[in-house]
Scaffold this active site. Structure first.
Site, PDB file in Angstrom:
ATOM      1  CG  ASP A   1      -0.699   5.187   5.383  1.00 46.73           C
ATOM      2  OD1 ASP A   1      -1.291   3.586   4.645  1.00 46.73           O
ATOM      3  OD2 ASP A   1       0.532   4.727   5.239  1.00 46.73           O
ATOM      4  CD  GLU A   2      -1.989   2.037   8.751  1.00 46.08           C
ATOM      5  OE1 GLU A   2      -3.309   1.069   8.812  1.00 46.08           O
ATOM      6  OE2 GLU A   2      -0.785   1.493   7.928  1.00 46.08           O
TER       7      GLU A   2
ATOM      8  CD  GLN B   1      -3.050  -4.432   8.837  1.00 50.56           C
ATOM      9  OE1 GLN B   1      -2.403  -4.610   9.642  1.00 50.56           O
ATOM     10  NE2 GLN B   1      -3.451  -4.560   7.702  1.00 50.56           N
TER      11      GLN B   1
ATOM     12  CE  LYS C   1      -0.806  -0.062   5.035  1.00 44.17           C
ATOM     13  NZ  LYS C   1      -0.194   1.477   4.968  1.00 44.17           N
ATOM     14  CB  THR C   2       4.520   2.191   1.836  1.00 39.46           C
ATOM     15  OG1 THR C   2       3.705   2.455   2.650  1.00 39.46           O
ATOM     16  CG2 THR C   2       4.612   4.212   2.011  1.00 39.46           C
TER      17      THR C   2
ATOM     18  NE  ARG D   1       2.164  -7.177  11.190  1.00 36.57           N
ATOM     19  CZ  ARG D   1       2.007  -6.571  10.072  1.00 36.57           C
ATOM     20  NH1 ARG D   1       2.526  -5.764   9.463  1.00 36.57           N
ATOM     21  NH2 ARG D   1       0.559  -6.938   9.250  1.00 36.57           N
TER      22      ARG D   1
END
Length: 722
Positions: free
Chosen positions: A215-216, A246, A33-34, A602
């Site tokens: 973002d987020e 998340q 996504k970044t 993770r």
């Protein structure tokens, strides 16, 4: 020159080229996504000619902001463009806007920022003054105030808090105003107020920020989301990226409904799904899918990967928390031997901090190098808080909290301190008060101490008067010299002179000699200066970075490791007992499940899940059943382990017998606990429901989700009641 992006997949390319309107990107874990956000900004500027000053990119961490800027610069290679972009956290960007528009909110442009500790001190004093300190906890009051502010009370006619909370709230607000200070929640609240009450100011920023990227997005609260909607209204361009799976920060006010209801809030929105995971093996991705599928409140998606199947999810039941820690140590040593990983490739996650103590003990005993990621920040250190109080007074002489800290270090008499604070709260200049301190009959201090106090405030006043002439470095250097001069003991003075934290402040301010002190402090709280310190425990390993990482699951978000251990997977621990007993426990359990989803995603290569038959919690032995989350993973993705040699068996792909799995998993064999209608878990057939029992409860007919009806001999086939 147009820039192409060959390393993007088809969906990613489509996303970065869809510019206008309202767009939501549901980005699964490890889906890149970044990269999508940064490439989209580059495409807008370089390929479409959109002015960088018209782009606003909001993040939740300074790390994310810096990473975004660095990635953009690495491709564009033009610093002037980076300087024109507005990229940062909500608090950093909107606190700057408030300074520019301070006249409208009737506060000084040099307002100081109250952090958590400042706010706690104010509430502590209020509760003591009102004789309520035995009735209320400071953190509980602050949580109520924070929630109230984030629910935007300013647009309502009345403050709907009941006494004495309303009185506490009113006094807190008044004290902040007298001090010309804002806490973190105020920054968002006053920004909302500014846009709500002054349409011309709102339009000014709507014309600047024509394209909004967040973002987020799943971590936004009501207050943040409201600011976004204000800015969106004119040009109607919003690009939100997030993953509802998340969303783990409800305790900070995050509202998952913002992302779940995006399509309702923005009816003509386009929704894209980034479902390909580039990080983890297929078994890990499928296990994560299993887990999150049990949540009802979610946006449906199915993450997948082209990566290899990899190792199965390994589950181990320890007899105690100490054995659990020893198992982790043994596992690390064997994997390093057979897989040639380094210590830095491993991470151990736990739900709460107290779980780390036994892990640390066993790691030290076995000489395993490790580092703990914690929440110890620079502004919690005494010497840093002392320095900050001086710097804040230089900027804002009205700051009562900073003044109180300075006075407490010089005057032990509480009555005298309160008298001086009372005078300053009546809009009297602190420097004038100190200059004529001898004239107040209420104050009785020896002449030597008075001279010392006058000298301190004389230096502060001179720096205050030259605040616009001197840069941050010059002022910080002067203040550190002032603090050192107050130390009588040569040992203390040398200790401070060699203090790396003071050197840190000097170095940071010296690196940008043109920075104003108020901007430097702004950066300290919100942007360039790293608050969180990684605590490196001393050990004999020469490679300082080659250490196993220990952290809570919340801190693991956004990180990745080759091998991870998720520990303490027992009911009342993970999921947390505090979440299970609340009225809205279903919502809380779903957030705990999302937290587990974050933990399991993770890992790149290997994931371990561990639990114990008993563990010590705050000195008491506790026995809890295995976590429900373990049972939610498809049995085909799991490898149950009974002893450390199973690691070697796994590497050689040796299968376990069903008997080994049954014996290991700590199933309950008390036949009297089973009843018709009970939900159960079987190690081979998974979840099911008991239809009826026969022959004195020795045989159960169970309807399993995946395998239909089966007759089970309970004495031989052990079950868990779920």
């Amino acid at each position: 020159m147009e820039i192409n992006f060959p390393n993007l997949n088809k969906i990613q390319k489509k996303i970065i080229k869809t510019i206008d309107g309202s767009i939501l990107v549901i980005a699964g874990a490890g889906s890149g996504k970044t990269r999508v956000i940064t490439y989209r900004i580059i495409h807008m500027i370089n390929n479409l000619g959109i002015k960088p000053e018209n782009i606003l990119a909001l993040t939740f961490t300074k790390k994310s902001s810096k990473e975004m800027k660095d990635r953009i610069y690495n491709i564009i290679q033009d610093k002037s463009i980076i300087n024109k972009l507005t990229i940062g956290t909500f608090h950093s960007i909107f606190s700057k806007i408030l300074r520019k528009e301070s006249d409208f909110i009737k506060i000084s442009s040099n307002y100081t920022i109250y952090d958590q500790k400042n706010s706690e001190n104010i509430i502590k004093n209020i509760l003591e003054d009102l004789n309520l300190d035995k009735l209320f906890k400071i953190k509980d009051i602050l949580k109520i105030i924070s929630n109230y502010k984030n629910n935007l009370f300013f647009s309502k006619k009345k403050i709907n808090l009941k006494e004495p909370l309303k009185n506490i709230y009113d006094i807190y607000i008044k004290k902040c105003y007298i001090s010309q200070s804002l806490d973190f929640d105020d920054i968002l609240l006053y920004t909302n107020y500014l846009f709500y009450r002054f349409p011309n100011i709102l339009e000014k920023y709507q014309n600047i920020f024509k394209y909004i990227l967040i973002d987020e997005y799943q971590d936004t609260n009501l207050s943040q989301n409201n600011i976004i909607k204000f800015l969106y209204k004119k040009h109607k361009n919003i690009f939100a990226v997030g993953d509802d799976a998340q969303s783990i920060y409800t305790f900070r006010g995050a509202n998952i409904s913002n992302i779940l209801n995006f399509h309702i809030e923005y009816p003509k929105s386009k929704i894209f799904y980034l479902e390909q995971n580039y990080r983890s093996t297929n078994y890990i991705v499928q296990a994560a899918n299993n887990i999150i599928s049990f949540n009802k409140s979610q946006i449906q998606k199915k993450t997948w990967t082209d990566n290899e199947n990899g190792e199965k999810i390994r589950i181990y039941c320890a007899s105690s928390d100490k054995e659990e820690a020893q198992y982790i140590v043994n596992s690390i040593n064997i994997i390093i031997k057979y897989k040639q990983y380094k210590y830095k490739d491993f991470a151990v996650f736990y739900r709460t901090n107290y779980q780390s103590y036994i892990i640390e003990y066993v790691f030290k005993k076995n000489k395993i190098p490790y580092k703990i990621y914690g929440n110890i920040s620079l502004d919690k250190r005494k010497e840093v808080r002392d320095l900050l109080s001086y710097l804040k007074i230089v900027i804002n002489p009205n700051d009562q909290e900073s003044l109180l800290r300075i006075l407490k270090n010089k005057i032990s008499n509480k009555k005298i301190i309160n008298f001086l604070l009372k005078l300053t709260s009546k809009n009297n200049n602190i420097f004038n008060i100190i200059n004529k301190i001898e004239s107040y009959n209420e104050i009785k201090i020896n002449s030597k101490k008075i001279k010392n106090i006058k000298n301190i405030f004389n230096i502060i006043e001179k720096l205050h008067l030259k605040i616009e002439e001197k840069n941050a470095y010059e002022i910080i250097k002067n203040i550190i010299h002032l603090i050192l001069s107050q130390k009588k003991n040569s040992h203390d003075k040398n200790k401070l002179e060699n203090n790396q934290l003071y050197h840190f402040f000097l170095q940071e301010s010296k690196s940008n000699k043109n920075i104003h002190l108020s901007e430097f402090l702004q950066n300290f709280y919100f942007e360039e200066i790293e608050q969180k310190i990684k605590i490196d425990n001393k050990n004999t390993n020469d490679d300082k970075n080659n250490k196993v990482s220990l952290m809570t699951v919340h801190l693991s978000k956004g990180l990745e490791f080759y091998v991870t251990f998720i520990t303490g997977l027992e009911e009342n621990i993970f999921p947390s007992k505090s979440k299970m007993n609340l009225k809205n426990s279903l919502k809380q359990i779903e957030e705990e499940r999302r937290l587990f989803y974050v933990a399991i995603t993770r890992a790149k290569k290997i994931t371990f899940l561990t639990y114990a038959k008993s563990r010590f919690i705050w000195g008491r032995k506790k026995i809890n059943p295995p976590s429900r989350f373990i049972k939610e993973i498809n049995k085909n993705l799991i490898s149950f382990e009974t002893k450390i040699s199973d690691h070697i068996n796994n590497f050689t792909h040796k299968k376990k017998s069903l008997k080994e799995i049954n014996n290991q998993y700590n199933f309950n064999s008390n036949l009297n606990i089973f009843k018709k209608g009970y939900k159960v878990f079987h190690p081979k057939f998974g979840e099911g429901i008991i239809l009826f029992l026969q022959k004195k409860n020795t045989i159960a007919t169970i309807k399993f989700k995946q395998f239909g009806e089966k007759k089970i001999l309970l004495s031989l086939n052990k079950l868990i009641v779920t």
